[in-house]
Design a protein around this motif. Structure first.
Motif, mmCIF file in Angstrom:
data_model
loop_
_atom_site.group_PDB
_atom_site.id
_atom_site.type_symbol
_atom_site.label_atom_id
_atom_site.label_comp_id
_atom_site.label_asym_id
_atom_site.label_seq_id
_atom_site.Cartn_x
_atom_site.Cartn_y
_atom_site.Cartn_z
ATOM 1 N N ALA A 88 0.840 -1.198 0.000
ATOM 2 C CA ALA A 88 0.000 0.000 0.000
ATOM 3 C C ALA A 88 0.876 1.249 0.000
ATOM 4 C CB ALA A 88 -0.933 -0.011 1.204
ATOM 5 N N HIS A 89 1.657 1.444 1.062
ATOM 6 C CA HIS A 89 2.583 2.579 1.088
ATOM 7 C C HIS A 89 3.996 2.120 1.420
ATOM 8 C CE1 HIS A 89 -0.499 5.675 0.717
ATOM 9 N NE2 HIS A 89 -1.236 4.929 1.516
ATOM 10 N N GLY A 90 4.091 1.069 2.214
ATOM 11 C CA GLY A 90 5.400 0.533 2.584
ATOM 12 C C GLY A 90 5.849 -0.511 1.581
ATOM 13 N N PRO A 91 6.847 -1.342 1.979
ATOM 14 C CA PRO A 91 7.410 -2.324 1.039
ATOM 15 C C PRO A 91 6.360 -3.294 0.494
ATOM 16 C CG PRO A 91 8.794 -2.120 2.983
ATOM 17 C CD PRO A 91 7.559 -1.322 3.263
ATOM 18 N N ARG A 92 6.449 -3.563 -0.817
ATOM 19 C CA ARG A 92 5.576 -4.550 -1.442
ATOM 20 C C ARG A 92 6.021 -5.963 -1.094
ATOM 21 N NH1 ARG A 92 4.723 -1.136 -6.483
ATOM 22 N NH2 ARG A 92 6.968 -1.219 -6.646
ATOM 23 N N GLU A 93 7.350 -6.108 -0.856
ATOM 24 C CA GLU A 93 7.886 -7.431 -0.516
ATOM 25 C C GLU A 93 8.677 -7.339 0.775
ATOM 26 O OE1 GLU A 93 10.176 -9.087 -3.814
ATOM 27 O OE2 GLU A 93 8.900 -7.928 -5.166
ATOM 28 N N LEU A 94 8.499 -8.369 1.613
ATOM 29 C CA LEU A 94 9.303 -8.496 2.827
ATOM 30 C C LEU A 94 10.062 -9.812 2.707
ATOM 31 C CD1 LEU A 94 10.044 -7.654 5.770
ATOM 32 C CD2 LEU A 94 8.061 -8.972 6.518
ATOM 33 N N THR B 269 -5.751 9.891 -13.740
ATOM 34 C CA THR B 269 -5.282 8.548 -14.078
ATOM 35 C C THR B 269 -6.310 7.824 -14.942
ATOM 36 O OG1 THR B 269 -6.139 7.857 -11.942
ATOM 37 C CG2 THR B 269 -3.780 8.246 -12.087
ATOM 38 N N PRO B 270 -5.851 6.895 -15.800
ATOM 39 C CA PRO B 270 -6.781 6.161 -16.671
ATOM 40 C C PRO B 270 -7.649 5.199 -15.858
ATOM 41 C CG PRO B 270 -4.550 5.281 -16.897
ATOM 42 C CD PRO B 270 -4.455 6.506 -16.031
ATOM 43 N N PRO B 271 -8.843 4.891 -16.355
ATOM 44 C CA PRO B 271 -9.750 4.017 -15.602
ATOM 45 C C PRO B 271 -9.194 2.589 -15.457
ATOM 46 C CG PRO B 271 -10.664 4.564 -17.760
ATOM 47 C CD PRO B 271 -9.447 5.387 -17.595
ATOM 48 N N THR B 272 -9.507 1.952 -14.349
ATOM 49 C CA THR B 272 -9.111 0.567 -14.126
ATOM 50 C C THR B 272 -10.106 -0.059 -13.165
ATOM 51 O OG1 THR B 272 -7.474 -0.875 -13.099
ATOM 52 C CG2 THR B 272 -7.497 1.407 -12.355
ATOM 53 N N ASP B 273 -10.306 -1.378 -13.260
ATOM 54 C CA ASP B 273 -11.195 -2.012 -12.291
ATOM 55 C C ASP B 273 -10.406 -2.927 -11.359
ATOM 56 O OD1 ASP B 273 -10.587 -4.098 -13.893
ATOM 57 O OD2 ASP B 273 -12.652 -4.783 -14.190
ATOM 58 N N SER B 274 -9.070 -2.735 -11.316
ATOM 59 C CA SER B 274 -8.248 -3.583 -10.450
ATOM 60 C C SER B 274 -7.935 -2.857 -9.138
ATOM 61 C CB SER B 274 -6.955 -3.940 -11.188
ATOM 62 O OG SER B 274 -5.874 -4.001 -10.295
ATOM 63 N N PRO B 275 -8.354 -3.433 -7.994
ATOM 64 C CA PRO B 275 -8.035 -2.817 -6.705
ATOM 65 C C PRO B 275 -6.533 -2.606 -6.537
ATOM 66 C CG PRO B 275 -9.601 -4.598 -6.387
ATOM 67 C CD PRO B 275 -9.168 -4.656 -7.819
ATOM 68 N N GLU B 276 -5.743 -3.546 -7.108
ATOM 69 C CA GLU B 276 -4.295 -3.421 -6.981
ATOM 70 C C GLU B 276 -3.790 -2.186 -7.724
ATOM 71 O OE1 GLU B 276 -2.221 -6.981 -7.722
ATOM 72 O OE2 GLU B 276 -0.269 -6.048 -7.336
ATOM 73 N N GLU B 277 -4.273 -2.014 -8.948
ATOM 74 C CA GLU B 277 -3.840 -0.865 -9.744
ATOM 75 C C GLU B 277 -4.267 0.442 -9.069
ATOM 76 O OE1 GLU B 277 -1.993 1.399 -12.163
ATOM 77 O OE2 GLU B 277 -1.645 -0.770 -12.060
ATOM 78 N N LEU B 278 -5.486 0.456 -8.512
ATOM 79 C CA LEU B 278 -5.968 1.658 -7.812
ATOM 80 C C LEU B 278 -5.103 1.967 -6.602
ATOM 81 C CD1 LEU B 278 -9.801 0.928 -8.048
ATOM 82 C CD2 LEU B 278 -8.604 2.836 -9.150
ATOM 83 N N THR B 279 -4.709 0.913 -5.867
ATOM 84 C CA THR B 279 -3.844 1.114 -4.707
ATOM 85 C C THR B 279 -2.496 1.688 -5.143
ATOM 86 O OG1 THR B 279 -4.931 -0.751 -3.613
ATOM 87 C CG2 THR B 279 -2.835 -0.033 -2.691
ATOM 88 N N MET B 280 -1.981 1.192 -6.267
ATOM 89 C CA MET B 280 -0.680 1.677 -6.749
ATOM 90 C C MET B 280 -0.743 3.138 -7.195
ATOM 91 S SD MET B 280 1.287 -0.609 -5.975
ATOM 92 C CE MET B 280 0.491 -1.865 -4.977
ATOM 93 N N ILE B 281 -1.895 3.554 -7.716
ATOM 94 C CA ILE B 281 -2.061 4.967 -8.088
ATOM 95 C C ILE B 281 -1.888 5.844 -6.844
ATOM 96 C CG2 ILE B 281 -3.749 6.713 -8.820
ATOM 97 C CD1 ILE B 281 -4.918 4.543 -10.716
ATOM 98 N N ALA B 282 -2.563 5.439 -5.748
ATOM 99 C CA ALA B 282 -2.462 6.214 -4.508
ATOM 100 C C ALA B 282 -1.031 6.156 -3.971
ATOM 101 C CB ALA B 282 -3.442 5.693 -3.478
ATOM 102 N N ARG B 283 -0.409 4.978 -4.072
ATOM 103 C CA ARG B 283 0.959 4.823 -3.575
ATOM 104 C C ARG B 283 1.899 5.795 -4.292
ATOM 105 N NH1 ARG B 283 4.394 0.446 -1.613
ATOM 106 N NH2 ARG B 283 6.501 0.712 -2.393
#
Lengths: 241, 479
Positions: free
Chosen positions: A229-235, B191-205
């Motif tokens: 999420a904000h920290g490391p993706r891998e540990l 950001t471009p549209p996506t329906d992946s929670p992972e991609e959305l999380t990475m946008i915020a990251r």
């Protein structure tokens, strides 16, 4: 008197006044805790270690059990666990990761378990504790290698501190966190790990102690688990010895 | 982007500008929400995964019920010794190099924090999830004073962009679908549209990383204050609180005075309980103890650390021995997750910072019984909340206590008249029998009454056909 001291005095006076009428102890479901409750809300030994701990998840009784439980918990948490016989083997292992995963730059700090690995990495390195490091440079690192204070079998956690694990940012800012864990540092429970740290830093606790339980994660979007999420993706935990 | 542009007016849902309308608003919003079956199904589905992981994790405890005993004892022992433990905590925290600021109410807390921001010449502020800051409406005050503030927790960030308060004090945006989040990010971050929670999380990251590095001040909450060592403990999953307390020059934490625990042994019981009850985890991803600012020999960390200790009528709950245990709450959210009312009326209907059963218990204390007592009525008294509470707060009985207290302090004349009338009839058998006979013969007339009188009752219920004979007469003639 200034606002600050007045407000503090007023709040403390309100608290003392409020507590003049005692509240009954909570209803207990077990005999041991009932006895502790009957002793009243005094004393810091109301939850003696040998009474409180057996209720929580198991942390293992022998070093082998602790390592086994820790490994299982870490895998469940989606952390990687690797074993190395000694620091030299650990250095080979981490150098392979760097090559295989295409790390260009790896951050590290001066520590007897980290330095032997850092000097044998085949890529660029960035040391954070020999001068004021640059936040942007650290953010751009692919991975950070740190030592740790202890590990907790019970919860699958790694305990790092700002004192001996490269400060606050090294274990949270780079995208991958590699932690070097000597097998002897595996504690059974959270309380044991905290005892260990207190004994080690008797004069003064480090300004940060952090239990890391798996790679950074969130479930904020539709309660679906996402790592990094904000920290490391891998540990990556390298268990040495 | 330093200041989040809200899509809607943030006042509308959150701040009850006219507290006397709180009940009317609750009834209106509850009725609206109950009709929205798709939304309710969505929230129930989101909670489904929580039930599974919570049950799995609880089963790993060697004795969950005894662990609850221990946790409740730890909090009872701390709250009932607050007069001793709070000064001890403050002494140790300041010995570690931090500074404590006392705030009697929300206004004082806001003034202190704005003063600290001015003193730090803050240009950019990053914030990690802190419900106490929602309680004092800190973000609005900061924005009024011209400070850009960004919520770094993913759920809080989404809510900030939406201009809404948290829907649930642990899962702030559990009501928002991924396509809505994708649209939201598209509008605000391009950001471009996506329906992946992972991609959305990475946008915020990606968006947030720059902000951690640039922020002058980091604001966090605190889950526990450890008296013995003067440390504050912060529980999180994402790592945003870690970053917030690592990179900026100044760290400001805000906590209620009831967060104190005696020592690290007690904390070692409460941390796993909080994670398991709140999110079905063995321990949340990061549980961090902070003892003041950066020390000599440490390579990073803030130069200053401030802690604002907030009363805001917590001492009034403390003064009520019957409900004092509601201060044991560790804000895990377990009682919301199991509450049939929460699941049916949704988080916004409450109109409070703390939603669900525990919110219904404490809000009348924090914001006035007369305006907020209706929350105590919004309960089926099923007790699921009390069963779920890791620190054994007697939540559903406290809802009853609130109802009783409200009846005492502002009795309804109509209700009192009704009870008197009932007592009059019930204590005279002949009158009771006569009344029964009249009602059996005339019950059908209820449907003919002018509409408003019984319409609300009859809208969702059948009018039963009265029996021909009374129970007493049937009993007398039994074979």
């Amino acid at each position: 008197m200034s606002q600050a001291s007045t407000a503090g005095a007023v709040i403390l006076a309100r608290i003392r006044e409020a507590l003049r009428v005692p509240a009954p102890p909570p209803q207990m479901r077990s005999h041991a805790t009932e006895q502790a409750a009957a002793a009243g809300p005094g004393g810091l030994t109301i939850l003696p270690a040998d009474v409180a701990r057996p209720w929580l998840p198991d942390g293992g009784d022998t070093p082998e059990e602790r390592v086994a439980i820790l490994t299982e918990n870490l895998r469940r948490l989606k952390a990687e666990v690797h074993r190395a016989a000694d620091l030299a083997a650990a250095a080979d292992l981490v150098a392979t990761f760097a090559a295989d995963r295409g790390w260009r730059r790896v951050a590290w700090h001066g520590h007897e378990t980290v330095e032997p690995l850092a000097i044998r990495l085949g890529c660029d390195t960035y040391r954070v504790d020999d001068r004021q490091f640059d936040k942007d440079a650290l953010e751009a690192c692919d991975a950070g290698i740190t030592a740790c204070e202890a590990a907790v079998a019970q919860t699958g956690s790694i305990l790092v501190s700002s004192g001996s694990c490269g400060g606050r940012a090294l274990s949270i800012l780079p995208h991958v966190h590699v932690v070097i864990l000597p097998a002897v540092a595996v504690a059974g429970t959270l309380a044991d790990a905290l005892d260990l740290v207190r004994a080690r830093h008797a004069s003064r606790l480090p300004s940060m102690l952090s239990f890391i339980t798996g790679p950074s994660r969130t479930g904020d979007i539709e309660r679906i688990l996402v790592l990094g999420a904000h920290g490391p993706r891998e540990l990556i935990v390298v268990l040495v010895g | 982007m330093t200041r989040a542009a809200a899509d809607t007016d943030p006042k509308t849902v959150f701040e009850a500008e006219e507290p006397h309308l709180a009940k009317r608003k609750f009834l209106h919003d509850a009725a609206e929400h109950v009709r929205d079956t798709a939304h309710r199904a969505f929230v129930r589905k989101a909670l489904g995964g929580y039930y599974t992981s919570r049950d799995t994790q609880q089963a790993r405890y060697r004795d969950w019920e005894q662990a609850r005993d221990a946790a409740s004892l730890a909090k009872w022992s701390a709250v009932n010794r607050l007069d001793e433990l709070l000064p001890r905590f403050v002494g140790n925290f300041e010995a570690n190099g931090g500074r404590v600021h006392w705030a009697r109410n929300a206004d004082e807390a806001r003034t202190i924090i704005l003063g600290l921001l001015r003193q730090a010449r803050a240009r950019a502020v990053i914030k990690s999830k802190c419900m106490t800051s929602e309680e004092i409406h800190l973000n609005a005050a900061m924005e009024r004073d011209g400070y850009g503030v960004v919520e770094s927790d993913l759920g809080e960030f989404i809510q900030q962009l939406r201009g809404e308060p948290p829907y649930h004090f642990v899962f702030p945006c559990m009501h928002v679908r991924r396509d809505e989040i994708s649209d939201l990010f598209g509008r605000h971050l391009g950001t471009p549209p996506t329906d992946s929670p992972e991609e959305l999380t990475m946008i915020a990251r990606r968006h947030m990383r720059r902000l951690y590095v640039d922020a002058d001040v980091g604001i966090t909450g605190a889950n526990f204050l450890v008296a013995e060592t003067g440390q504050i403990s912060i529980t999180e999953n994402e790592g945003n609180a870690r970053l917030t307390a690592a990179l900026p020059r100044v760290h400001i934490a805000l906590a209620g005075i009831e967060k104190v625990v005696a020592n690290l042994d007690d904390l070692a019981v409460l941390l796993p309980m909080l994670a398991t009850a709140g999110a079905g985890q063995p321990l949340t991803c990061y549980n961090t103890l902070y003892a003041g600012p950066r020390q000599a020999g440490e390579c990073d960390g803030p130069e200053e650390m401030h802690l604002v200790l907030l009363d805001n009528r917590r001492t009034e709950i403390l003064a009520d021995p019957e409900q004092r245990d509601s201060l044991h709450c560790i804000r895990c959210g377990a009682c919301l997750n199991v509450c049939p009312i929460f699941k049916n009326v949704g988080g916004f209907t409450y109109g409070t910072t703390y939603q669900g059963p525990i919110g219904s218990v404490i809000t009348p204390h924090l914001r006035g019984l007369a305006d907020w007592n209706h929350l105590s009525g919004a309960s089926s008294l099923c007790g699921a909340c009390t069963d779920a509470c890791p620190v054994r707060i007697d939540i559903h009985h406290h809802l009853l206590h609130n109802r009783r207290n409200a009846a005492r302090s502002s009795p309804s004349r109509l209700e009192r008249l009704g009870h008197r009338l009932f007592a009059l009839v019930a204590s005279r058998p002949w009158l009771f029998a006569a009344g029964g006979m009249v009602v059996r013969r005339t019950l059908w007339l209820a449907k003919k009454l002018p509409p408003p009188l019984l319409r609300a009752w009859l809208a969702t219920r059948d009018l039963p056909r009265p029996p021909a004979r009374s129970f007493r007469s049937q009993w007398r003639s039994r074979p």
